[in-house]
Design a protein around this motif. Structure first.
Motif, mmCIF file in Angstrom:
data_model
loop_
_atom_site.group_PDB
_atom_site.id
_atom_site.type_symbol
_atom_site.label_atom_id
_atom_site.label_comp_id
_atom_site.label_asym_id
_atom_site.label_seq_id
_atom_site.Cartn_x
_atom_site.Cartn_y
_atom_site.Cartn_z
ATOM 1 N N ILE A 94 -41.544 -41.719 3.203
ATOM 2 C CA ILE A 94 -40.696 -40.543 3.000
ATOM 3 C C ILE A 94 -41.298 -39.405 3.810
ATOM 4 O O ILE A 94 -42.512 -39.173 3.734
ATOM 5 N N SER A 95 -40.466 -38.714 4.603
ATOM 6 C CA SER A 95 -41.039 -37.558 5.301
ATOM 7 C C SER A 95 -40.064 -36.387 5.346
ATOM 8 O O SER A 95 -38.885 -36.558 5.655
ATOM 9 N N PHE A 96 -40.557 -35.221 4.971
ATOM 10 C CA PHE A 96 -39.810 -33.967 5.040
ATOM 11 C C PHE A 96 -40.343 -33.197 6.236
ATOM 12 O O PHE A 96 -41.555 -33.020 6.352
ATOM 13 N N LYS A 97 -39.446 -32.768 7.121
ATOM 14 C CA LYS A 97 -39.896 -31.977 8.270
ATOM 15 C C LYS A 97 -39.227 -30.617 8.248
ATOM 16 O O LYS A 97 -38.029 -30.510 8.480
ATOM 17 N N SER A 98 -39.999 -29.604 7.922
ATOM 18 C CA SER A 98 -39.526 -28.217 7.956
ATOM 19 C C SER A 98 -38.175 -28.043 7.244
ATOM 20 O O SER A 98 -37.243 -27.451 7.774
ATOM 21 N N VAL A 99 -38.117 -28.591 6.023
ATOM 22 C CA VAL A 99 -36.847 -28.610 5.303
ATOM 23 C C VAL A 99 -36.584 -27.275 4.614
ATOM 24 O O VAL A 99 -37.481 -26.715 3.978
ATOM 25 N N GLY A 100 -35.390 -26.767 4.784
ATOM 26 C CA GLY A 100 -34.981 -25.554 4.090
ATOM 27 C C GLY A 100 -33.677 -25.785 3.353
ATOM 28 O O GLY A 100 -32.854 -26.588 3.778
ATOM 29 N N LYS A 101 -33.518 -25.115 2.221
ATOM 30 C CA LYS A 101 -32.251 -25.224 1.483
ATOM 31 C C LYS A 101 -31.879 -23.835 0.962
ATOM 32 O O LYS A 101 -32.682 -23.179 0.306
ATOM 33 N N ARG A 102 -30.693 -23.432 1.302
ATOM 34 C CA ARG A 102 -30.232 -22.106 0.919
ATOM 35 C C ARG A 102 -28.975 -22.243 0.070
ATOM 36 O O ARG A 102 -28.068 -23.001 0.399
ATOM 37 N N TYR A 103 -28.950 -21.531 -1.066
ATOM 38 C CA TYR A 103 -27.732 -21.456 -1.882
ATOM 39 C C TYR A 103 -27.204 -20.039 -1.733
ATOM 40 O O TYR A 103 -27.769 -19.119 -2.315
ATOM 41 N N GLY A 104 -26.185 -19.863 -0.971
ATOM 42 C CA GLY A 104 -25.679 -18.509 -0.727
ATOM 43 C C GLY A 104 -26.782 -17.691 -0.075
ATOM 44 O O GLY A 104 -27.284 -18.047 0.983
ATOM 45 N N GLY A 105 -27.208 -16.625 -0.752
ATOM 46 C CA GLY A 105 -28.267 -15.791 -0.184
ATOM 47 C C GLY A 105 -29.654 -16.196 -0.657
ATOM 48 O O GLY A 105 -30.656 -15.671 -0.187
ATOM 49 N N PHE A 106 -29.697 -17.156 -1.588
ATOM 50 C CA PHE A 106 -30.978 -17.518 -2.193
ATOM 51 C C PHE A 106 -31.595 -18.716 -1.476
ATOM 52 O O PHE A 106 -30.965 -19.764 -1.326
ATOM 53 N N GLU A 107 -32.843 -18.541 -1.039
ATOM 54 C CA GLU A 107 -33.527 -19.644 -0.365
ATOM 55 C C GLU A 107 -34.355 -20.429 -1.374
ATOM 56 O O GLU A 107 -35.390 -19.953 -1.851
ATOM 57 N N ALA A 108 -33.892 -21.633 -1.701
ATOM 58 C CA ALA A 108 -34.580 -22.441 -2.703
ATOM 59 C C ALA A 108 -35.798 -23.137 -2.105
ATOM 60 O O ALA A 108 -36.821 -23.323 -2.769
ATOM 61 N N LEU A 109 -35.674 -23.552 -0.837
ATOM 62 C CA LEU A 109 -36.808 -24.194 -0.149
ATOM 63 C C LEU A 109 -36.941 -23.593 1.245
ATOM 64 O O LEU A 109 -35.947 -23.337 1.908
ATOM 65 N N LYS A 110 -38.209 -23.392 1.667
ATOM 66 C CA LYS A 110 -38.454 -22.823 3.004
ATOM 67 C C LYS A 110 -39.482 -23.670 3.740
ATOM 68 O O LYS A 110 -40.603 -23.837 3.260
ATOM 69 N N HIS A 111 -39.099 -24.209 4.879
ATOM 70 C CA HIS A 111 -40.033 -24.920 5.769
ATOM 71 C C HIS A 111 -40.966 -25.873 5.033
ATOM 72 O O HIS A 111 -42.175 -25.805 5.195
ATOM 73 N N VAL A 112 -40.401 -26.752 4.253
ATOM 74 C CA VAL A 112 -41.244 -27.697 3.507
ATOM 75 C C VAL A 112 -41.453 -28.950 4.338
ATOM 76 O O VAL A 112 -40.489 -29.588 4.772
ATOM 77 N N SER A 113 -42.716 -29.304 4.598
ATOM 78 C CA SER A 113 -43.027 -30.524 5.344
ATOM 79 C C SER A 113 -44.117 -31.295 4.608
ATOM 80 O O SER A 113 -45.116 -30.721 4.189
ATOM 81 N N PHE A 114 -43.869 -32.568 4.435
ATOM 82 C CA PHE A 114 -44.909 -33.450 3.880
ATOM 83 C C PHE A 114 -44.448 -34.878 4.091
ATOM 84 O O PHE A 114 -43.294 -35.120 4.464
ATOM 85 N N SER A 115 -45.354 -35.827 3.885
ATOM 86 C CA SER A 115 -44.887 -37.211 3.917
ATOM 87 C C SER A 115 -45.608 -38.022 2.841
ATOM 88 O O SER A 115 -46.709 -37.660 2.396
ATOM 89 N N ILE A 116 -44.925 -39.062 2.419
ATOM 90 C CA ILE A 116 -45.452 -39.910 1.351
ATOM 91 C C ILE A 116 -45.481 -41.348 1.847
ATOM 92 O O ILE A 116 -44.509 -41.826 2.433
ATOM 93 N N LYS A 117 -46.624 -41.985 1.640
ATOM 94 C CA LYS A 117 -46.745 -43.377 2.097
ATOM 95 C C LYS A 117 -46.211 -44.331 1.027
ATOM 96 O O LYS A 117 -46.122 -43.990 -0.144
ATOM 97 N N LYS A 118 -45.912 -45.515 1.466
ATOM 98 C CA LYS A 118 -45.423 -46.554 0.553
ATOM 99 C C LYS A 118 -46.473 -46.836 -0.526
ATOM 100 O O LYS A 118 -47.666 -46.952 -0.223
#
Lengths: 300, 216
Positions: free
Chosen positions: B2-26
Motif C-alpha cells: 500500500i502506498s500513499f503519495k502526497s495524498v490530499g482530501k478536501r471537503y469544500g473548504g475544509f482540508e481533511a488530509l494534506k500531503h500524506v505519504s507513507f507505504s505499508i509492506k505486505k
C-alpha cells in the motif's frame, strides 16, 4: 453458468417470499396494475370479437356494374376492355341478361314472377372484385362515368364503414395500451422506490463490502417483473370475469335471434403476450427506480 | 503493498488530509493514531475507495485506487476486509446471515459457505449465536460480528476504523488479540485508534495524524 442460474433461482425464491410476506401491499399494487391493464386488454378483446362478427357477414370488396338496357355487344366489350386495363381490379365476371334471367327463374321464391314475364327485364352486368377495399369508392365513381353504364352498386359499403370503425378502435386501444403501460412503469417505479427506502441500509452495506450494481439491482428487478406479471394476470382475470357476465346477456340475445354467439377471451398466444408485456414493463419500472437510487449513491 | 503519495482530501473548504505519504509492506500491522478529526477515518476511506482523493495517488499493488473506475470498485472492496466504527450490521438479519452477505456478493458456492461462515464466527467467539439478531448482542459482540463479516472472504488486507472505539479495555484487548492472530497468518492490517494506552502496550508501527498532516 450453473452458478448464475443458482443465484437467479435463489433471488427468485427470496422475491416470492418477500411478496408473500407483505400480502396486502403486494395485492393492492397488483390490483392497481391489473385494473390499468384491463382497460386496453378489454378494449382489444371487444374489438377482436366485433371483427370476427363482421368477418362472418363480410362480402369481398365487390362492385356490381349494370349496363343500360339498350347496351349493345360493342358497348359491353368496351366495358370489358376497360375493366381489363384497370389496375385496381382483381378480377371480374360478366353476367349476361340471359344468364341473369335463368338464375332468377331458378330461384324458387321468384319462379312464379319470372314465368309470367313476357320479355327479359334484366340488364347485362359485371361483378367486379377490387384488389383493395379502400379503392372501391373511387372505382365506382369512375365506372359511373363509363358509356352505357346505368348503375354502379357498392355491395360492401357497410363492411367498409365497419372496417374503418374497427381501425379507429384499434388505434384507440393502442393509445390506451401506451398510456396505461406507462402508468404501469410509474406504479412499479414508485413501489420499488418505497421498497428501496426500506432496504436503504442493506444496499449501503452491500455496496461497502463489494456488491456490484448488478447484484443490488437483481432482487428489485425480479420484484418489479413479478409484480408486473401478476398485474397482467389480474388484468386477464378482470377481462375474463367481464366477458363471463357479458356473455350471460349475449347468450339470451343470441337465442332470441336464434343464432349462436359468445364473446371469446384472448387466445393462448395473446395471453402470453399480455403476461410478457406486463412483466417487461414491471422490470423496466424497477430498473429505472434502482438505477436512479444507485446513481444517487455513486454520485456522492 | 500500500502506498500513499502526497495524498490530499478536501471537503469544500475544509482540508481533511494534506500531503500524506507513507507505504505499508505486505504482512505489516500498522496503526493510524490521532485525535478525533485528525483525518484517520478519511485516510481509511480513501484506501477502500469510499472517498476519492483530491490530490496525490494511492496504490494498492499496481492498482491506482484514486482513479479506479466506478465499476471496478466492488472488486477492490472484495479484496479488503472492512471493520466499521458503527459496525454497519443488518439488524433484520441473523448473525449467520450477516456473515453470509460477503460470500453471497462474491457468488461463493452456497454449499461451502456454511462452513466458511462458522469458521469465521468461531474465530471471533460467536459460534453459539448464529441464530441471534444483532440487537441481542452486546456492543463488543456486535464489533466481533463485524470482524467476522470482514474476514469471511479471507482478505489479505484488513482495514479497521476505531474497532475498539466504544469498548471497555477488557473487550478491546480481546479484539486486539484477534487482530494479532490474523497478522500472524500473514494478513496486512491497518487500524485506526485513539486509544493511547493500547498503543503504549503493543508498541506497533504508528502513523500519527495531526490536523490532516503526518506528525513525525
Amino acid at each position: 453458468m450453473m452458478a448464475w442460474l443458482s443465484i437467479n433461482f435463489h433471488v427468485l425464491i427470496a422475491t416470492l417470499k418477500k411478496l408473500a410476506k407483505a400480502p396486502f401491499s403486494s395485492f393492492f399494487s397488483i390490483c392497481v396494475i391489473g385494473l390499468a391493464l384491463s382497460l386496453p386488454t378489454g378494449t382489444y378483446v371487444l374489438l377482436e370479437n366485433l371483427e370476427s362478427v363482421a368477418r362472418t357477414f363480410a362480402s369481398p370488396p365487390q362492385i356490381s356494374l349494370f349496363m343500360a338496357k339498350d347496351a349493345s355487344h360493342v358497348d359491353v366489350s368496351e366495358i370489358e376492355k376497360r375493366l381489363k386495363r384497370d389496375p385496381s381490379v382483381d378480377h371480374f365476371r360478366f353476367v349476361s341478361k340471359e344468364e341473369a334471367l335463368k338464375r332468377f327463374q331458378q330461384d324458387s321464391e321468384f319462379s312464379d314472377v319470372a314465368a309470367n314475364l313476357a320479355t327479359n327485364p334484366l340488364p347485362d352486368a359485371f361483378v367486379v372484385l377490387a384488389k383493395q377495399s379502400r379503392d372501391l369508392e373511387s372505382m365506382s365513381g369512375t365506372m359511373k362515368g363509363w358509356p352505357k353504364v346505368e348503375h354502379v352498386q357498392l355491395d360492401s359499403d357497410w363492411v367498409r364503414k365497419l372496417d374503418s370503425f374497427l381501425n379507429l378502435g384499434r388505434t384507440a386501444a393502442v393509445i390506451l395500451a401506451a398510456v396505461l403501460g406507462a402508468a404501469l412503469v410509474f406504479i412499479t417505479f414508485n413501489t420499488i422506490r418505497l421498497q428501496i427506502l426500506t432496504q436503504k441500509d442493506e444496499i449501503e452495506v452491500a455496496k461497502l463490502i463489494g456488491a456490484t450494481n448488478t447484484f443490488i439491482r437483481r432482487p428489485f428487478l425480479y420484484l418489479g417483473a413479478l409484480q408486473g406479471l401478476a398485474g397482467g394476470a389480474a388484468a386477464w382475470l378482470i377481462v375474463a370475469a367481464g366477458l363471463y357476465f357479458l356473455n350471460g346477456g349475449i347468450l339470451e340475445l343470441a337465442r332470441l335471434y336464434s343464432t349462436k354467439f359468445a364473446l371469446a377471451n384472448l387466445d393462448m398466444r395473446e395471453s402470453l403476450l399480455l403476461f410478457l408485456f406486463s412483466a417487461c414493463l414491471g422490470w423496466l419500472g424497477a430498473w429505472l427506480s434502482v438505477t436512479r437510487h444507485l446513481w444517487q449513491i455513486d454520485s456522492v | 503493498m500500500i502506498s500513499f503519495k502526497s495524498v490530499g482530501k478536501r471537503y469544500g473548504g475544509f482540508e481533511a488530509l494534506k500531503h500524506v505519504s507513507f507505504s505499508i509492506k505486505k504482512g505489516e500491522m500498522v496503526f493510524v493514531a490521532g485525535h478525533s478529526g485528525a483525518g484517520k477515518s478519511t485516510l481509511l476511506k480513501l484506501l477502500a475507495a469510499i472517498e476519492r482523493p483530491t490530490s496525490g495517488s494511492i496504490h494498492l499493488g499496481d492498482q491506482d485506487i484514486g482513479r479506479l473506475k466506478q465499476s471496478a470498485i466492488p472488486y477492490l472492496r472484495r479484496k479488503l476486509g472492512l471493520v466499521f466504527q458503527d459496525h454497519k450490521l443488518l439488524y433484520n438479519r441473523t448473525v449467520f446471515e450477516n456473515v453470509a452477505l460477503p460470500l453471497q456478493i462474491s457468488s461463493f458456492d452456497p454449499r461451502e459457505s456454511a462452513s466458511r461462515i462458522r469458521a469465521a464466527l468461531d474465530k471471533v467467539g460467536l459460534l453459539g449465536r448464529e441464530k441471534s439478531r444483532p440487537v441481542e448482542l452486546s456492543g463488543g459482540e456486535q464489533q466481533r460480528l463485524c470482524i467476522a463479516r470482514a474476514i469471511v472472504n479471507r482478505p489479505s488486507i484488513l482495514i479497521a476504523d476505531e474497532p475498539t472505539g466504544n469498548l471497555d479495555s477488557e473487550y478491546s484487548e480481546v479484539i486486539m488479540d484477534m487482530f494479532r492472530s490474523f497478522n500472524q497468518v500473514g494478513v496486512t492490517l491497518l487500524i485506526s485508534t485513539h486509544d493511547e494506552a493500547m498503543l503504549e502496550k503493543l508498541k506497533p508501527r504508528i502513523i500519527t495524524l495531526h490536523q490532516g498532516e503526518l506528525a513525525s
